[in-house]
Write an enzyme that holds these catalytic residues in place. Sequence first.
Site, PDB file in Angstrom:
ATOM      1  N   MET A   1      -2.269  -0.005 -10.724  1.00  0.00           N
ATOM      2  CA  MET A   1      -3.518  -0.033  -9.942  1.00  0.00           C
ATOM      3  C   MET A   1      -3.642  -1.378  -9.228  1.00  0.00           C
ATOM      4  SD  MET A   1      -6.016   1.624  -8.826  1.00  0.00           S
ATOM      5  CE  MET A   1      -5.827   3.192  -9.667  1.00  0.00           C
ATOM      6  N   GLY A   2      -2.725  -1.610  -8.281  1.00  0.00           N
ATOM      7  CA  GLY A   2      -2.799  -2.824  -7.462  1.00  0.00           C
ATOM      8  C   GLY A   2      -3.399  -2.475  -6.113  1.00  0.00           C
ATOM      9  N   ARG A   3      -2.962  -3.183  -5.085  1.00  0.00           N
ATOM     10  CA  ARG A   3      -3.523  -2.970  -3.740  1.00  0.00           C
ATOM     11  C   ARG A   3      -3.319  -1.527  -3.286  1.00  0.00           C
ATOM     12  NH1 ARG A   3      -1.171  -8.544  -3.164  1.00  0.00           N
ATOM     13  NH2 ARG A   3       0.700  -7.370  -3.632  1.00  0.00           N
ATOM     14  N   ILE A   4      -2.076  -1.035  -3.344  1.00  0.00           N
ATOM     15  CA  ILE A   4      -1.807   0.311  -2.808  1.00  0.00           C
ATOM     16  C   ILE A   4      -2.397   1.379  -3.744  1.00  0.00           C
ATOM     17  CG2 ILE A   4      -0.031   1.912  -1.982  1.00  0.00           C
ATOM     18  CD1 ILE A   4       1.743  -0.600  -1.483  1.00  0.00           C
TER      19      ILE A   4
ATOM     20  N   THR B   1       6.561   6.229  -4.311  1.00  0.00           N
ATOM     21  CA  THR B   1       6.706   5.434  -3.081  1.00  0.00           C
ATOM     22  C   THR B   1       6.864   3.962  -3.447  1.00  0.00           C
ATOM     23  OG1 THR B   1       4.300   5.491  -2.884  1.00  0.00           O
ATOM     24  CG2 THR B   1       5.513   6.921  -1.413  1.00  0.00           C
TER      25      THR B   1
ATOM     26  N   ARG C   1       9.569   2.047  -5.967  1.00  0.00           N
ATOM     27  CA  ARG C   1      10.980   1.694  -5.862  1.00  0.00           C
ATOM     28  C   ARG C   1      11.801   2.716  -6.644  1.00  0.00           C
ATOM     29  NH1 ARG C   1       9.878  -1.053  -2.196  1.00  0.00           N
ATOM     30  NH2 ARG C   1      10.325  -3.239  -1.783  1.00  0.00           N
TER      31      ARG C   1
ATOM     32  N   GLU D   1      19.931   3.299  -1.558  1.00  0.00           N
ATOM     33  CA  GLU D   1      19.394   3.598  -0.225  1.00  0.00           C
ATOM     34  C   GLU D   1      20.366   3.096   0.835  1.00  0.00           C
ATOM     35  OE1 GLU D   1      15.377   2.112   0.051  1.00  0.00           O
ATOM     36  OE2 GLU D   1      14.687   3.386  -1.558  1.00  0.00           O
TER      37      GLU D   1
ATOM     38  N   HIS E   1      12.439   5.914   2.948  1.00  0.00           N
ATOM     39  CA  HIS E   1      11.719   4.647   2.704  1.00  0.00           C
ATOM     40  C   HIS E   1      10.876   4.256   3.930  1.00  0.00           C
ATOM     41  CE1 HIS E   1      11.924   0.766   0.105  1.00  0.00           C
ATOM     42  NE2 HIS E   1      10.759   0.835   0.732  1.00  0.00           N
TER      43      HIS E   1
END
Length: 320
Positions: free
Chosen positions: A155-158, A236, A238, A267, A286
């Site tokens: 539960m950070g910025r994104i 979304t 890593r 990737e 990505h």
Amino acid sequence: MKPKVYITRRIPDSIIARIEKECEVSIWPETDIPVPREVLEREIVDADGLFCLLTESVDKELIAKAQKLKVISNMAVGYNNIDIEAAKEKGILVTNTPGVLTETTADLTFALMMASARRIIESSNYLRNGNWKTWSPMQLTGQDIYGATLGIIGMGRIGASLAKRSKGFDMNILYYNRSRKPLLEKEMNMKYVDFDTLLSESDFVCIMTPYTPETKNLITYRELSLMKKTSILINTARGGIVNEEDLFQALKNGEIWAAGMDVFVQEPVPLDHPLLTLPNVVTLPHIGSASVNTRMKMADLAAVNLLLVLNNNPPLHLVV
Ligand code: NAP
Ligand code: GLV
């Protein structure tokens, strides 16, 4: 004498021009081919600043070659491509680009939720392949998004921006994070739960943590088998956070219903990767932060961080 900067990919001209005003710039001129390792190893030797992307492995061996490097400016919020300890030991500052990509990445994460739940790619292919013969009661039926339970790991910025979006869909929000966020919990009316509870009670599990030794293989077969058979995993963050072999097996065995992946262990993901054979996996290259505006802001912020350090000022976003 102007400081020397190496830029590892063709970035927008206006950003190059901005750096060139103050620095002697060398650049890897390709847009879609990463800089070869031997070129990077040669260029880093006498560079004062490195402007790099998440595709470059700025590891201990590379950092050891730098003779006067002051700053590694990553054009990304994630910095798992950089050996932070090695940089710290040599007194090199590492910077990243948080914030400017938060909303765009949350948008894409929500898009992946919707595409996976409502079988958007599969349905489009169904039509184009000539399979659409008639409307039929249970044809291409998916899972509902509105009213469903969204479990956010990280539960950070994104993560918080994703929670904000889910409100418009009347979703219930569960979250698991390294630390609790009491204010946000109240504001978003969301519930902090332990990891296994989040897995077993969510209809959508979205991963939004950085990739670290603690989050490597956070999602294995054990975790997937705790999830509902109708649930959907979205990554979304890593690639290495999800064990891809286990995800493939879990999808094959019907442990979960679908997955949406913007990131992969390797990737570009190899075209013979087993996950690409499954119709219920939505796969993207990505592109979380890939809007024109946001990519411009990221390049600009990476340039600002770089120039601030080269001018002996603190950067806007210091990792170490
Ligand atoms: P952020 O604000 O730092 O949020 C990360 C959250 O993860 C933090 O709240 C942190 O907890 C939590 N966390 C860290 N380790 C954890 C663990 N072991 N267990 C549980 N929670 C943990 O970062 P962000 O800006 O939201 O970005 C998150 C990640 O998204 C980036 O690191 C990057 O890898 C990825 N990303 C991908 C794309 C894309 O194109 N697909 C675009 C942007 C970002 P605390 O609050 O306790 O620190
Ligand atoms: C993209 O993946 C980023 O970390 O900015």
